[in-house]
Design an enzyme around this catalytic site. Structure first.
Site, short mmCIF file in Angstrom:
data_model
loop_
_atom_site.label_atom_id
_atom_site.label_comp_id
_atom_site.label_asym_id
_atom_site.label_seq_id
_atom_site.Cartn_x
_atom_site.Cartn_y
_atom_site.Cartn_z
CB ILE A 615 -0.96 0.02 1.21
CG1 ILE A 615 -0.17 -0.06 2.53
CG2 ILE A 615 -1.96 -1.11 1.12
CD1 ILE A 615 -1.05 0.05 3.76
N GLY A 616 2.18 1.15 0.02
CA GLY A 616 3.02 2.33 -0.01
C GLY A 616 4.46 1.97 0.28
CB ALA A 617 7.57 3.19 -0.51
CD GLU A 619 13.71 7.10 7.69
OE1 GLU A 619 14.86 7.48 7.92
OE2 GLU A 619 12.75 7.26 8.48
CG PHE A 620 13.79 2.04 7.86
CD1 PHE A 620 15.16 2.15 7.98
CD2 PHE A 620 12.98 2.82 8.67
CE1 PHE A 620 15.72 3.00 8.92
CE2 PHE A 620 13.53 3.68 9.61
CZ PHE A 620 14.91 3.78 9.72
N GLY A 621 11.54 0.67 3.89
CA GLY A 621 11.08 -0.37 2.97
C GLY A 621 9.62 -0.19 2.64
CD GLU A 622 7.92 -3.57 -1.29
OE1 GLU A 622 8.21 -3.50 -2.48
OE2 GLU A 622 7.51 -4.60 -0.73
CB VAL A 623 3.87 0.61 4.21
CG1 VAL A 623 2.75 0.49 5.24
CG2 VAL A 623 5.02 1.44 4.77
CG ASP A 734 7.33 15.12 12.21
OD1 ASP A 734 6.96 16.25 11.83
OD2 ASP A 734 7.56 14.19 11.42
#
Length: 973
Positions: A615-617, A619-623, A734
């Site tokens: 479903i997305g990318a 910072e460290f890899g795919e989501v 943040d």
């Protein structure tokens, strides 16, 4: 400014490289040779093209690279890459290992010349610079036609003569159909009789590049400097300065040149020197003089104050036609047709005026604020409203007014139609949330507040309860707002609902609530607990705790007697006697940070996890989205973060650090960690799945669809989560709407703990000082955090105020298109974001408190939660709306705030108002607040209004000023 200097928009892109132009083989460089393969193909118009494809999904540990030829950048700072590609669905390929991918990576490498070889630069992420992980919108199976995806990515700033593009495949079955590299620029344009040259966009997508201008022939400068801004999308914006035709010349060619003109004859006019031509008088106006600068309107016709002199004269509209009313208990629906004559204008709106009429012959009076008219009372373009919260068996009169821009010019306006109705008897409204007072093995003690609108005398309450997951329900009744439900099963969850009854019948049930009975306690266990309790009570520490608890309970009981609310008393009592909150532990304080993962996060077996789709990318890899099925628990949908292949030990530690942080939190408004997989490949972090995704994008997709009460409910949930984190001495750093996730029930949860740090609770002023620079989200960050890297819970409160503004504006970008430098300058000069459209005054006031320059004056999250709870209980306070403006005009207005501030101080000095301030300071009062107080009072005395109130009457504006003086400008002695 937009009326004086209308922008000339032009979007132009110039291509640097396009693989579709190739007439022979592309011959791009590949590594290894068994990876990417060049093949011939056809595009959508059946023209031959050269493509590259790769499909080594049956071999694990794929690392296939493809590099383009050298691309000269031609001096531009930022370039865009358009990729067309198709990807095979991994699920459609039988008998493949788990290493199949549906994504690939895009890199670039800068060079002063075409120096790359088959082995240089090295085929690894460094020295290449990664642009993004590219995921398809649609993949295809074997039985389907290939689905072409189009993605555009940009990168910069570029500093060398040119660059190469590189594509990394880690195990996908895909085809790279075409690659186009281009940059954006603003083309040559003429605006305000000035010529602006072609200008390339800046290094960042948000950069503004200044283009100087020069007047056309026979024109002279009116204001300098002449310049336009070219934004990152290749659009001209924010014109500064202008030219006008010199004497004896008139504009021609759509304000692109100046030509000689004769004097205006009768029946024509020219409103301003140097602007426009001598034109015939507009409709419904005339003039008999020569050289007229305006044509007066005929009798019965008018121009609005905002209408330019060359606009036609118009009249007021007639009354709305065919008003239809439909009464349903204490609600009313009104519909009507457009007037026969709208007055010749396009700004027709409708007002609905509610009047409550007594049974005698006395005149009707305006309805109170509790009456809800949706979508609004004034300024509607819709021809239908729904009126709620009327009183039962009461006569009302409603006026439906038709109003346009010149209605105020006619003493008899507005024209309206009237409808009279009488409401019926109504059942009570829903009971608020049910609370659990206490539970035993066979009893649940419940309490609730009466309905907000009982619509009569409450006769009794019906309590419906059933075991969770069971269809059979039981009911009991109670004459009071509490009940003991007995005869229940031990250690069993129950679903409970309550509704009230009057002579008109039952109201709606409350929302279902889950409560559980306790386990049976054996006699041996009771004795053990009693023995331990006796020992604890005998200790000095426990004695002190008991004394403090008794004092707190006594204070709360007194508050209960004054308020008369049993529910408030119970909630406060539980708050004070609850056990102490645990303190957050920074995982990086461990000698081996990996130990923190095993202490705070649960290790999950790989057999329990099923990945369904990317479903997305991250910072460290795919989501990914997937499912988690553990023994003794129901299968649930989860979000899965993966650590990309080829990671370093430091990347693995940083990746799992977020899990170590999340694993310490347990709150309904903080994202929940389900567990981690550290003993498998790839390494996974599993969290609960939030169906509606990030809050900012969710609000933009649902613009205007929520009530203000729903939005405040979302804000209350975010504040509750931040209060929990603050109580644990945890600073987020943040906090923004993009880092708030929303589930299907509109519950908002704080997430993304990558920038958070630990607070030292032993310090009187606990702060975290970053030793590294790093990137800071300027628009969301408090001034002291930007200037000195000082992060506290108070800086999180500042960020929360920005989140409030994002939510009420439905995801609008804070400070719009202003640059980060302009934002920092404006905030330092005490500029604060204005209220969004339809923003309740109390919410904007809370935002301003969050944005206090002195961080110690900002409210704590506990007070923010309490304030929002009061607003939710008193919905009428959310209906007092501040004056607000929206759109790009605000962007330009912000540049003039320092000048307006200086003008106000000069005006005050000329009127010798500072004498009053000096006298008060001598009497021992703090000067800064008194100065603001005196300015407000002087504005009231002189009949002035605050900025943003110019659409209101003087009386309304003065009342708003008084309210803001009483709420925001207290005199502290």
């Amino acid at each position: 400014l937009e009326l004086l200097f209308p922008p000339s928009y032009s979007l132009f892109a110039e291509t640097l490289m396009d693989s579709r132009w190739a007439t022979t083989e592309l011959a791009w460089t590949t590594f290894p040779e068994s990876g990417w393969e060049e093949v011939s193909g056809y595009d959508d118009s059946m023209s031959p093209i050269r493509t590259y494809q790769v499909c080594n999904v049956r071999q694990p540990n794929q690392n296939n690279w493809l590099r383009t030829d050298y691309v000269p950048r031609k001096g531009v700072l930022r370039v865009y890459v358009e990729l067309k590609f198709s990807v095979r669905d991994c699920a459609s390929i039988p008998n493949i290992p788990g290493s199949c991918k549906e994504t690939f990576n895009l890199f670039y490498y800068e060079s002063e010349g075409d120096v790359a070889t088959d082995s240089s630069p090295l085929w690894k992420e460094n020295p290449y610079v990664k642009v993004d992980t590219i995921a398809p919108d649609e993949s295809f199976s074997l039985l389907e036609a290939g689905r072409i995806n189009t993605k555009v990515r940009s990168f910069g700033p570029l500093s060398k003569a040119g660059f190469y593009l590189a594509f990394q495949d880690l195990g996908a079955c895909m085809s790279l159909i075409s690659v186009r590299v281009f940059f954006k620029k603003c083309s040559t344009t003429i605006a305000n009789f000035a010529v602006f040259p072609e200008t390339a966009t800046g290094a960042e997508a948000t950069s503004l590049v200044i283009a100087p201008g020069a007047c056309v022939a026979n024109a002279m400068e009116v204001s300098v400097p002449l310049k336009l801004y070219c934004n990152g999308d290749g659009e001209w914006m924010v014109p500064v300065g202008s030219c006008t035709c010199v004497a004896g010349y008139e504009p021609a060619g759509e304000n692109t040149q100046c030509q000689v003109h004769p004097a205006c004859i009768p029946g024509t006019f020219k409103s301003k020197f140097g602007e426009g031509t001598c034109a015939p008088c507009p409709a419904n106006s005339r003039t008999s003089s020569r050289g007229a600068n305006i044509c007066p309107c005929l009798n019965g016709f008018y121009r609005a104050d905002s209408d330019p002199p060359d606009s036609s004269c118009t009249t007021i509209p007639l009354a709305p036609r065919n008003v239809i009313s439909s009464v349903n208990e204490t609600s009313l629906s009104l519909e009507w047709d457009e007037p026969m004559d709208t007055g010749g204008r396009g700004d027709l709106v409708y007002n609905v005026v509610c009047k409550k009429c007594l049974r005698d012959l006395s005149p009707c009076t305006r309805c109170d604020d509790n009456v809800d008219i949706a979508p609004r009372r004034l300024g509607m373009r819709q021809r239908k409203v729904v009126v709620r919260n009327l009183q039962a068996h009461t006569r009302y009169s409603f006026e439906v007014q038709a109003v346009n821009g010149v209605s105020g010019k006619n003493p008899s306006s507005p024209n309206y139609s009237t409808v009279n109705i009488t409401t019926n008897q109504a059942a009570p409204s829903a009971v608020p949330t049910v609370h659990l007072m206490r539970s035993t093995a066979d009893t649940l003690s419940l309490s609730w507040l009466p309905p907000e609108k009982p619509n009569g005398v409450i006769l009794d309450y019906e309590i419906k309860y059933q075991e969770r997951g069971q269809a059979m329900a039981h009911t009991v009744t109670s004459q009071h707002s509490s009940v003991n439900v007995e005869g229940l099963r031990a250690a069993t969850p129950y679903v409970v609902q309550v509704r009230a009854r009057t002579v008109a019948g039952y109201g709606r049930y409350s929302n279902p609530m889950d409560f559980s009975t306790n386990l049976h306690i054996s006699s041996g266990r009771k004795k053990s607990v009693q023995d331990q309790l006796t020992l604890i009570i005998g200790s000095v520490l426990a004695g002190l705790v008991v004394v403090v608890a008794l004092v707190v309970i006594a204070v709360v009981c007194l508050k209960k007697q004054r308020s008369g609310s049993e529910l408030e008393y119970t909630e406060k009592l539980q708050q004070y006697i609850s056990p102490g909150v645990k303190v957050y532990i920074d995982p990086f304080t461990y000698e081996d940070p990996n130990d923190a993962v095993h202490e705070f996060a649960k290790e999950i077996d790989i057999s329990c996890v099923k990945i369904e789709e990317v479903i997305g990318a991250g910072e460290f890899g795919e989501v990914c989205r997937g499912r988690l099925k553990q023994a003794g628990r129901r299968e649930m949908v989860v979000a899965i973060k993966t650590l990309k292949a080829g990671y370093t030990e430091r990347q693995r530690r940083d990746f799992l650090a977020e899990a170590s942080i999340m694993g310490q939190f347990d709150h309904p408004n903080v994202i929940r960690l389900e567990g981690v997989l550290t003993r498998s490949c790839p390494v996974l972090i599993i969290t609960e799945f939030m169906e509606n995704g990030a809050l900012d994008s969710f609000l933009r997709l649902n613009d205007g669809r929520f009530t203000m009460t729903q939005l405040v409910g979302m804000l209350r949930g975010i504040a509750a989560g931040m209060k929990y984190l603050s109580d644990m001495n945890y600073v987020h750093r943040d906090l923004a709407a993009r880092n708030i996730l929303v589930n299907s029930n509109l519950v908002c949860k704080v997430s993304d703990f990558g920038l958070s740090r630990f607070l030292d609770d032993t310090s009187a002023d606990p702060t975290y000082t970053s030793s590294l620079g790093g990137k800071i989200p300027i628009r969301w960050t408090a001034p002291e955090a930007i200037a000195f890297r000082k992060f506290t819970s108070a800086s999180d409160v500042w960020s929360y105020g920005i989140v409030m503004w994002e939510v009420v504006s439905y995801g609008e970008r804070p400070y719009w298109d202003m640059s980060n430098q302009d934002v920092m300058t404006a905030v330092e000069q005490d500029y604060r974001l204005p209220p969004p459209m339809d923003c309740p005054m109390v919410l904007h006031q809370l935002m301003l408190e969050c944005w206090m320059k002195e961080r110690n004056l900002r409210p704590k999250f506990s007070r923010i939660v309490s304030t929002l709870d009061k607003l939710l209980r008193n919905a009428a306070s959310l209906k007092v709306v501040t004056s607000s403006y929206s759109g790009k005009s605000q962007n330009i207005a912000t540049y003039f705030i320092p000048f307006v501030t200086a003008l106000l101080h000069d005006w005050k000095r000329l009127l010798k108002m500072s004498l009053c301030r000096d006298n008060i300071i001598k009497s021992g009062t703090r000067g800064a607040d008194v100065e603001k107080q005196e300015v407000m009072k002087d504005l009231l005395r002189l009949g002035g209004t605050l900025p943003g109130h110019n659409r209101k009457s003087p009386e309304d504006s003065q009342e708003i000023i008084r309210q803001q003086m009483s709420q925001t400008l207290p005199i502290r002695v």
